[in-house]
Design a protein around this motif. Structure first.
Motif, PDB file in Angstrom:
ATOM      1  N   GLN A  15       1.697  13.802  37.695  1.00  0.00           N
ATOM      2  CA  GLN A  15       2.769  12.898  38.087  1.00  0.00           C
ATOM      3  C   GLN A  15       2.245  12.019  39.225  1.00  0.00           C
ATOM      4  N   LEU A  16       2.239  10.724  39.000  1.00  0.00           N
ATOM      5  CA  LEU A  16       1.666   9.818  39.979  1.00  0.00           C
ATOM      6  C   LEU A  16       2.656   9.530  41.101  1.00  0.00           C
ATOM      7  N   ALA A  65      -5.715  11.332  46.108  1.00  0.00           N
ATOM      8  CA  ALA A  65      -6.620  10.834  45.068  1.00  0.00           C
ATOM      9  C   ALA A  65      -5.840  10.168  43.943  1.00  0.00           C
ATOM     10  N   LEU A  66      -4.714  10.766  43.557  1.00  0.00           N
ATOM     11  CA  LEU A  66      -3.885  10.169  42.510  1.00  0.00           C
ATOM     12  C   LEU A  66      -3.276   8.849  42.983  1.00  0.00           C
ATOM     13  N   ALA A  67      -2.916   8.775  44.253  1.00  0.00           N
ATOM     14  CA  ALA A  67      -2.398   7.526  44.806  1.00  0.00           C
ATOM     15  C   ALA A  67      -3.460   6.429  44.733  1.00  0.00           C
ATOM     16  N   ASN A  68      -4.696   6.787  45.044  1.00  0.00           N
ATOM     17  CA  ASN A  68      -5.767   5.799  44.980  1.00  0.00           C
ATOM     18  C   ASN A  68      -6.011   5.329  43.550  1.00  0.00           C
ATOM     19  N   ILE A  69      -5.876   6.255  42.590  1.00  0.00           N
ATOM     20  CA  ILE A  69      -6.021   5.869  41.184  1.00  0.00           C
ATOM     21  C   ILE A  69      -4.940   4.859  40.806  1.00  0.00           C
ATOM     22  N   ALA A  70      -3.689   5.171  41.166  1.00  0.00           N
ATOM     23  CA  ALA A  70      -2.585   4.263  40.849  1.00  0.00           C
ATOM     24  C   ALA A  70      -2.767   2.908  41.532  1.00  0.00           C
ATOM     25  N   GLY A  71      -3.204   2.929  42.782  1.00  0.00           N
ATOM     26  CA  GLY A  71      -3.433   1.682  43.502  1.00  0.00           C
ATOM     27  C   GLY A  71      -4.569   0.879  42.902  1.00  0.00           C
ATOM     28  N   LEU A  90      -5.960  12.975  36.256  1.00  0.00           N
ATOM     29  CA  LEU A  90      -4.854  12.423  35.485  1.00  0.00           C
ATOM     30  C   LEU A  90      -4.446  13.349  34.348  1.00  0.00           C
ATOM     31  N   TRP A  91      -5.413  14.029  33.756  1.00  0.00           N
ATOM     32  CA  TRP A  91      -5.113  14.995  32.694  1.00  0.00           C
ATOM     33  C   TRP A  91      -4.469  16.267  33.247  1.00  0.00           C
ATOM     34  N   GLY A  92      -4.411  16.388  34.569  1.00  0.00           N
ATOM     35  CA  GLY A  92      -3.790  17.561  35.180  1.00  0.00           C
ATOM     36  C   GLY A  92      -4.699  18.764  35.281  1.00  0.00           C
ATOM     37  N   LEU A  93      -6.005  18.573  35.161  1.00  0.00           N
ATOM     38  CA  LEU A  93      -6.947  19.687  35.223  1.00  0.00           C
ATOM     39  C   LEU A  93      -7.265  20.037  36.674  1.00  0.00           C
ATOM     40  N   SER A 134      -0.238   9.386  31.727  1.00  0.00           N
ATOM     41  CA  SER A 134       0.621   9.029  32.869  1.00  0.00           C
ATOM     42  C   SER A 134       0.741   7.513  33.023  1.00  0.00           C
ATOM     43  N   GLY A 135       0.692   6.810  31.893  1.00  0.00           N
ATOM     44  CA  GLY A 135       0.846   5.365  31.909  1.00  0.00           C
ATOM     45  C   GLY A 135      -0.401   4.586  32.285  1.00  0.00           C
ATOM     46  N   LEU A 136      -1.530   5.273  32.461  1.00  0.00           N
ATOM     47  CA  LEU A 136      -2.760   4.601  32.883  1.00  0.00           C
ATOM     48  C   LEU A 136      -3.840   4.737  31.816  1.00  0.00           C
ATOM     49  N   PRO A 137      -4.735   3.749  31.700  1.00  0.00           N
ATOM     50  CA  PRO A 137      -5.844   3.843  30.741  1.00  0.00           C
ATOM     51  C   PRO A 137      -6.852   4.884  31.211  1.00  0.00           C
TER      52      PRO A 137
END
Length: 313
Positions: A15-16, A65-71, A90-93, A134-137
């Motif tokens: 979840q982003l 880290a997830l925030a940086n990915i989304a940004g 992103l895969w939740g691993l 999660s909506g991202l490529p």
């Protein structure tokens, strides 16, 4: 897939968190949000809300880290896909450590040289290697794990591979992805780690314990060892059934209450009563684990010990 009865695992994409970019807010607004403690900066130009609830250092690092990915996704214009450890997040691993850079794969460099927070990978991808999470490529699950096996230290790669297999990634798909990678760098390491990957590992700690003893040349242990006791059937994390030696990995949060401790004591005693020797392992024990295990195994194991060089890199 899980082998222990009652155990379940599935892919649960991350979840982003909501992020804000410097470009979207006046400088005085950004300054006020930071001064009040409502925002925190995760990388250049990217901000996320401060968490009101307590979180561990690992959880906080993953959230950042997830925030940086989304940004990064919002800032990049050229075609791109998140890859390697960023795709694993992103895969939740689970990961052994949280990446400090955002990994981006595309037909052209994604500004990695200009932006230290981005690790840019250039290359072509087949349609089957691309998806949306999660909506991202993002790269496919098999491609993600294959890239991690080839580029990460062996222990880190094994943690990701074990967790993906445990959550349902077919080993045949992962094997095909490893052999399909066109880059030669890391190919031998990827194959060596793939050879010991196991869908029975239920936590990064269990993967780490197995990795250490195998790297040091010990026989490959079995995961989720079934042991019949007077209290019923229990499943040890890993061990060598032929030698009646079991390893149990204890994480910091495993025993939350005194009742948990009491139940585990009964379980431990029941296992020992079967003639099994049970060795409990924590993260602090990993560096000396092989020395602790060897006295429990036949002398022939010590004499034939040959560290696996491909796993030492």
């Amino acid at each position: 897939m899980p082998r222990r009865p009652g155990a379940s695992a599935q892919i649960e994409p991350a979840q982003l968190p909501t992020v804000w970019l410097t470009r979207d807010r006046p400088p005085q607004v950004v300054a006020e949000k930071l001064r009040s403690g409502r925002w925190e900066r995760t990388s250049h130009g990217v901000y996320v809300a401060q968490r009101a609830t307590e979180e561990s250092p690992y959880e906080r690092a993953r959230r950042r880290a997830l925030a940086n990915i989304a940004g990064t996704d919002r800032r990049l214009i050229a075609p791109h896909w998140f890859s390697h450890e960023s795709a694993a997040l992103l895969w939740g691993l689970p990961t052994w450590t949280v990446p400090t850079r955002t990994h981006v794969l595309g037909p052209r460099a994604a500004g990695g040289e200009r932006t230290p927070s981005i690790a840019s990978h250039v290359g072509a991808l087949a349609d089957g290697d691309l998806t949306v999470v999660s909506g991202l490529p993002v790269t496919s699950l098999a491609r993600t794990v294959a890239d991690c096996l080839a580029t990460l230290p062996p222990l880190h790669g094994l943690v990701i591979a074990d967790s993906a297999l445990h959550r349902g990634l077919p080993v045949a798909d992962l094997t095909a992805a490893v052999h399909a990678r066109t880059a030669r760098n890391g190919a031998a390491r990827a194959r060596a780690v793939l050879a010991i990957a196991d869908d029975g590992a239920e936590s990064p700690g269990e993967s780490a314990a197995r990795f250490v003893v195998v790297r040091d040349g010990m026989p490959l242990p079995t995961t989720q060892v079934s042991v019949g006791t007077r209290l019923g059937t229990y499943w040890a994390d890993l061990g060598w059934e032929e030698f009646r030696v079991l390893l149990e990995y204890d994480g910091r949060t495993k025993y939350g209450t005194s009742a948990d401790l009491f139940d585990e004591k009964r379980r431990h005693d029941a296992l020992v009563e079967t003639g099994s020797r049970v060795l409990r392992v924590t993260s602090s024990d990993l560096s000396s684990l092989t020395k602790r295990v060897l006295p429990l195994l036949p002398a022939s194991v010590s004499r034939s010990l040959r560290p696996r060089r491909a796993l030492a890199a």
